[in-house]
Design a protein around this motif. Structure first.
Motif, mmCIF file in Angstrom:
data_model
loop_
_atom_site.group_PDB
_atom_site.id
_atom_site.type_symbol
_atom_site.label_atom_id
_atom_site.label_comp_id
_atom_site.label_asym_id
_atom_site.label_seq_id
_atom_site.Cartn_x
_atom_site.Cartn_y
_atom_site.Cartn_z
ATOM 1 N N VAL A 98 -0.425 -1.720 11.434
ATOM 2 C CA VAL A 98 -1.123 -2.739 10.647
ATOM 3 C C VAL A 98 -2.566 -2.320 10.404
ATOM 4 O O VAL A 98 -3.098 -2.447 9.294
ATOM 5 C CB VAL A 98 -1.059 -4.102 11.375
ATOM 6 N N MET A 99 -3.222 -1.796 11.439
ATOM 7 C CA MET A 99 -4.607 -1.361 11.290
ATOM 8 C C MET A 99 -4.725 -0.185 10.324
ATOM 9 O O MET A 99 -5.657 -0.120 9.513
ATOM 10 C CB MET A 99 -5.180 -0.973 12.653
ATOM 11 N N LEU A 100 -3.796 0.760 10.385
ATOM 12 C CA LEU A 100 -3.861 1.950 9.529
ATOM 13 C C LEU A 100 -3.587 1.608 8.073
ATOM 14 O O LEU A 100 -4.227 2.140 7.162
ATOM 15 C CB LEU A 100 -2.866 2.999 10.021
ATOM 16 N N THR A 101 -2.617 0.731 7.830
ATOM 17 C CA THR A 101 -2.299 0.382 6.435
ATOM 18 C C THR A 101 -3.384 -0.489 5.817
ATOM 19 O O THR A 101 -3.572 -0.487 4.599
ATOM 20 C CB THR A 101 -0.949 -0.351 6.370
ATOM 21 N N GLY A 102 -4.102 -1.234 6.634
ATOM 22 C CA GLY A 102 -5.177 -2.070 6.112
ATOM 23 C C GLY A 102 -6.534 -1.400 6.150
ATOM 24 O O GLY A 102 -7.551 -2.035 5.832
ATOM 25 N N ALA A 103 -6.583 -0.124 6.542
ATOM 26 C CA ALA A 103 -7.850 0.580 6.660
ATOM 27 C C ALA A 103 -8.441 0.869 5.287
ATOM 28 O O ALA A 103 -7.704 1.089 4.312
ATOM 29 C CB ALA A 103 -7.649 1.892 7.418
ATOM 30 N N PRO A 104 -9.765 0.861 5.133
ATOM 31 C CA PRO A 104 -10.399 1.221 3.846
ATOM 32 C C PRO A 104 -10.206 2.703 3.552
ATOM 33 O O PRO A 104 -9.678 3.468 4.365
ATOM 34 C CB PRO A 104 -11.868 0.873 4.086
ATOM 35 N N ASP A 105 -10.694 3.131 2.398
ATOM 36 C CA ASP A 105 -10.517 4.525 1.988
ATOM 37 C C ASP A 105 -11.218 5.488 2.943
ATOM 38 O O ASP A 105 -10.755 6.627 3.116
ATOM 39 C CB ASP A 105 -11.053 4.725 0.563
ATOM 40 N N GLN A 130 -5.955 12.099 8.222
ATOM 41 C CA GLN A 130 -7.263 12.042 8.863
ATOM 42 C C GLN A 130 -8.317 12.236 7.779
ATOM 43 O O GLN A 130 -8.416 13.306 7.181
ATOM 44 C CB GLN A 130 -7.398 13.106 9.945
ATOM 45 N N VAL A 131 -9.106 11.193 7.531
ATOM 46 C CA VAL A 131 -10.106 11.249 6.468
ATOM 47 C C VAL A 131 -11.263 12.154 6.888
ATOM 48 O O VAL A 131 -11.620 13.094 6.181
ATOM 49 C CB VAL A 131 -10.611 9.833 6.133
ATOM 50 N N THR A 132 -11.873 11.848 8.003
ATOM 51 C CA THR A 132 -12.922 12.670 8.607
ATOM 52 C C THR A 132 -12.660 12.695 10.099
ATOM 53 O O THR A 132 -11.697 12.082 10.591
ATOM 54 C CB THR A 132 -14.329 12.116 8.318
ATOM 55 N N ARG A 133 -13.517 13.394 10.810
ATOM 56 C CA ARG A 133 -13.348 13.464 12.253
ATOM 57 C C ARG A 133 -13.437 12.070 12.870
ATOM 58 O O ARG A 133 -14.439 11.383 12.731
ATOM 59 C CB ARG A 133 -14.408 14.375 12.859
ATOM 60 N N GLY A 134 -12.367 11.650 13.555
ATOM 61 C CA GLY A 134 -12.341 10.368 14.232
ATOM 62 C C GLY A 134 -11.983 9.195 13.357
ATOM 63 O O GLY A 134 -11.975 8.056 13.835
ATOM 64 N N ARG A 135 -11.654 9.409 12.076
ATOM 65 C CA ARG A 135 -11.302 8.305 11.167
ATOM 66 C C ARG A 135 -9.955 8.585 10.511
ATOM 67 O O ARG A 135 -9.729 9.672 9.978
ATOM 68 C CB ARG A 135 -12.371 8.109 10.092
ATOM 69 N N TRP A 136 -9.065 7.589 10.540
ATOM 70 C CA TRP A 136 -7.704 7.746 10.038
ATOM 71 C C TRP A 136 -7.347 6.545 9.150
ATOM 72 O O TRP A 136 -7.936 5.473 9.252
ATOM 73 C CB TRP A 136 -6.700 7.799 11.205
ATOM 74 N N ARG A 137 -6.370 6.766 8.290
ATOM 75 C CA ARG A 137 -5.780 5.671 7.486
ATOM 76 C C ARG A 137 -4.383 6.094 7.080
ATOM 77 O O ARG A 137 -4.001 7.273 7.181
ATOM 78 C CB ARG A 137 -6.625 5.368 6.255
ATOM 79 N N ALA A 138 -3.618 5.114 6.613
ATOM 80 C CA ALA A 138 -2.261 5.408 6.146
ATOM 81 C C ALA A 138 -2.326 6.206 4.848
ATOM 82 O O ALA A 138 -3.276 6.088 4.058
ATOM 83 C CB ALA A 138 -1.489 4.112 5.939
ATOM 84 N N ALA A 139 -1.303 7.038 4.634
ATOM 85 C CA ALA A 139 -1.231 7.795 3.385
ATOM 86 C C ALA A 139 -1.066 6.833 2.212
ATOM 87 O O ALA A 139 -0.610 5.688 2.363
ATOM 88 C CB ALA A 139 -0.078 8.780 3.441
ATOM 89 N N THR A 140 -1.440 7.282 1.028
ATOM 90 C CA THR A 140 -1.440 6.409 -0.159
ATOM 91 C C THR A 140 -0.069 5.812 -0.421
ATOM 92 O O THR A 140 0.070 4.632 -0.762
ATOM 93 C CB THR A 140 -1.913 7.216 -1.378
ATOM 94 N N ASP A 141 0.987 6.607 -0.236
ATOM 95 C CA ASP A 141 2.342 6.128 -0.519
ATOM 96 C C ASP A 141 2.798 5.055 0.461
ATOM 97 O O ASP A 141 3.773 4.355 0.189
ATOM 98 C CB ASP A 141 3.333 7.289 -0.475
ATOM 99 N N HIS A 142 2.113 4.928 1.610
ATOM 100 C CA HIS A 142 2.561 3.980 2.626
ATOM 101 C C HIS A 142 1.606 2.811 2.803
ATOM 102 O O HIS A 142 1.798 1.975 3.680
ATOM 103 C CB HIS A 142 2.721 4.684 3.973
ATOM 104 N N ARG A 143 0.556 2.751 1.992
ATOM 105 C CA ARG A 143 -0.407 1.657 2.129
ATOM 106 C C ARG A 143 0.112 0.399 1.455
ATOM 107 O O ARG A 143 0.829 0.449 0.457
ATOM 108 C CB ARG A 143 -1.768 2.045 1.546
ATOM 109 N N GLN A 144 -0.264 -0.758 2.030
ATOM 110 C CA GLN A 144 0.202 -2.026 1.487
ATOM 111 C C GLN A 144 -0.522 -2.347 0.180
ATOM 112 O O GLN A 144 -1.688 -2.038 0.024
ATOM 113 C CB GLN A 144 -0.059 -3.142 2.505
#
Length: 602
Positions: free
Chosen positions: A547-554, A588-602
């Motif tokens: 939930v946190m990864l899919t709702g993460a900003p860019d 992994q966007v930058t060191r220590g920051r992650w988000r879901a891939a575009t195809d899997h984001r809500q």
């Protein structure tokens, strides 16, 4: 009288330079007899430099005698010389020829001398061109002998040690004598026998005087007990070159399990300073700039490579020292309150483990990836004692009871004051003591133990960052070592490589921590922050993470936020992120920051 004073002054100058004056007593003997004595003494004194000439004369005399008595023996000498040269080339290391070049040179000289002896036996030593070959070949083969550094050093050492009786008389060790001496790569060492009533402690207090008498640089002399540990023997080591003059790059982790000894760095004889940390506590001390942080980095680099140890850390300098290792640290406390909670949880862990061991009829906790050891690294222990004085009871408890349950305390400090190091059971329970350079002589005893300064553990004389003395069950004599150097790039590479190896705490320890937190009354504002909404059921850790990864900003979400949301440890979060990244679901966007891939984001 003036002439006599000049002669005495000249003799003293010769002794200071390691030379013995040649004293010739002339009882009205004839001049040829007097000249023979002087020449004989000179030939003996310079026997090393004249060794090629002695060998050539020996070959001539032997070849002449054999040519007249047994000229048909030359085939036997040829076989013997060949076998001797081969044996020196292959087995010369056992005879003290440590370098391959030395063994090759010895084999070459043996084969050349044997070939000339064979020819001289069959043809005669004066048969042309054998004399010319002997002169030319002897000179060519003598050049490496004359230029060899170790040979010249041995000659110098022999002449220095020949003056030892006068040196011993001057420095207060009269009656001591040299038993043996050996030249090595960095200098030389000699074994001495002491006179009755003298001990190695007497020698240790006279190290500055020995350095002055031998004409070495400051800090060049080492005094150690002999291998048989006899009270009236000691080994003197003198360095011509400092083997620790330059930093030594870290070769990588020396262990993969906490049950193995850790290599902190090499001693001056190139052997490893290894010590076992399991079921022992460690104290690391040294002033700012002494290399203490480098020693902690070596320790962290080895511990993070182990699959059977969980690392907790306290760094009250806001994580300045240990933050680079954060991805491999299960819990990192950077504030006094976080340190208080961490140590309280550590006590809960050791009590739960002790209770479990008692129920199982076992005496010690054997670390495995599923039941790992717990190592607590405290940087600047003196700051902890000042800022969180109420944690003294926790650290005492860990120090006294942590060994059997594999809960280990590693304390480092720049200020080894009596207040910080002398209270409670912590200092007395430290089995491993590592001292980098200290400012005052009394600090040696505070770090290494009472009486260590008098026994020769002179940590205040260490003259470069990273140099240390280690006192441990494996190391009970003062030997200087230098800790490996880990650059920022090396630390980052080690963290990236080891982050996926980190285990999680066992279920017994996790349950103990949860029960400890459940029994602690929180302030009102903390209760509101910690208590979940009763109308909104708590999510499973994997679900909360997604939930946190899919709702993460860019720009991604920081890992600490993921740790808070899931309630799991950093290693658990990084392991799940790696699994999701391998399947292409997160990036992994930058060191220590992650988000879901575009195809899997809500």
């Amino acid at each position: 009288m003036s002439r006599a004073r000049q002669m005495r002054r000249h003799a003293r100058k010769m002794r200071r330079n390691g030379l013995q004056p040649v004293i010739v007593v002339n009882n009205d003997d004839h001049l040829p007899d007097l000249a023979a004595v002087v020449i004989g003494r000179a030939l003996w004194r310079y026997r090393s430099e004249l060794a090629p000439l002695y060998l050539a004369l020996t070959l001539v005399i032997t070849a002449t005698a054999l040519h007249h008595s047994q000229p048909t023996w030359w085939p036997y000498f040829l076989v013997t010389a060949t076998l001797a040269a081969w044996a020196l080339a292959v087995f010369g290391a056992g005879l003290g020829l440590a370098l391959r070049a030395e063994r090759f040179y010895a084999a070459t000289v043996t084969m050349a001398a044997g070939a000339w002896l064979v020819a001289g036996t069959a043809l005669g030593s004066t048969h042309r061109p054998l004399p010319h070959v002997l002169v030319a070949g002897g000179f060519v083969l003598a050049v490496p002998w004359w230029a060899h550094r170790r040979r010249r050093a041995k000659v110098r050492v022999d002449r220095q040690l020949s003056a030892w009786p006068q040196i011993a008389q001057t420095i207060g060790l009269a009656g001591s004598r040299v038993q043996s001496a050996m030249v090595d790569v960095w200098g030389w060492r000699a074994r001495f026998a002491l006179a009755r009533g003298q001990t190695i402690q007497d020698v240790t207090t006279k190290i500055p005087a020995i350095e002055s008498a031998l004409g070495t640089f400051r800090g060049a002399v080492r005094v150690h007990p002999t291998q048989d540990d006899r009270a009236n023997r000691f080994e003197l080591r003198v360095l011509d070159l400092d083997p620790h003059a330059s930093a030594i790059a870290w070769p990588g982790p020396s262990i993969t399990s906490v049950t193995e000894p850790i290599d902190l760095g090499p001693f001056e004889d190139a052997t490893a300073a290894r010590f076992l940390l399991l079921r022992r506590h460690a104290l690391i001390g040294g002033i700012a700039g002494s290399g203490k942080s480098g020693g902690i980095n070596v320790l962290m680099g080895n511990l993070t490579a182990c699959r059977d140890v969980v690392i907790w850390a306290i760094d009250l300098k806001r994580g300045m020292e240990l933050q680079p290792w954060a991805r491999c640290i299960d819990r990192l406390a950077t504030t006094p309150e976080q340190a208080r909670v961490l140590l309280r949880d550590a006590v809960a862990v050791l009590e739960a483990r002790a209770e479990w061991l008692a129920g199982q009829g076992r005496r010690v906790w054997e670390p495995t990836p599923d039941m790992p050891a717990l190592v607590i690294v405290i940087d600047e222990y003196a700051e902890l004692a000042d800022d969180v004085p109420d944690t003294a009871g926790h650290t005492d408890s860990i120090a006294r009871r942590g060994r059997a349950v594999a809960v280990t305390l590693v304390a480092a400090t720049q200020r080894p004051t009596q207040k910080a190091m002398g209270k409670g059971a912590v200092r007395s329970q430290m089995d491993v003591r590592v001292s980098f350079r200290v400012r005052e002589r009394k600090d040696v005893d505070l770090i290494l133990g009472q009486g260590m300064l008098t026994a020769g553990w002179h940590a205040h004389t260490l003259n470069a960052p990273g140099k240390f003395l280690i006192s441990a069950p494996e190391h009970d004599t003062p030997r200087r070592g230098r800790a490996y150097l880990l650059t920022d790039e090396t630390v980052a590479h080690a963290v990236t490589e080891h982050a996926s190896l980190r285990p999680s705490l066992d279920q017994i320890s996790r349950t103990a921590i949860e029960e400890a937190h459940a029994g602690v009354h929180l302030p009102v504002e903390d209760e509101q922050a910690e208590m979940p909404d009763s109308t909104e059921p708590a999510l499973a850790p994997e679900t909360a993470l997604w939930v946190m990864l899919t709702g993460a900003p860019d720009e991604g979400i920081p890992v600490p936020h993921l740790v808070t949301a899931t309630g799991m440890s950093r290693p658990w979060v990084y392991q799940r992120l790696r699994e999701l990244a391998d399947s292409g679901r997160v990036i992994q966007v930058t060191r220590g920051r992650w988000r879901a891939a575009t195809d899997h984001r809500q």
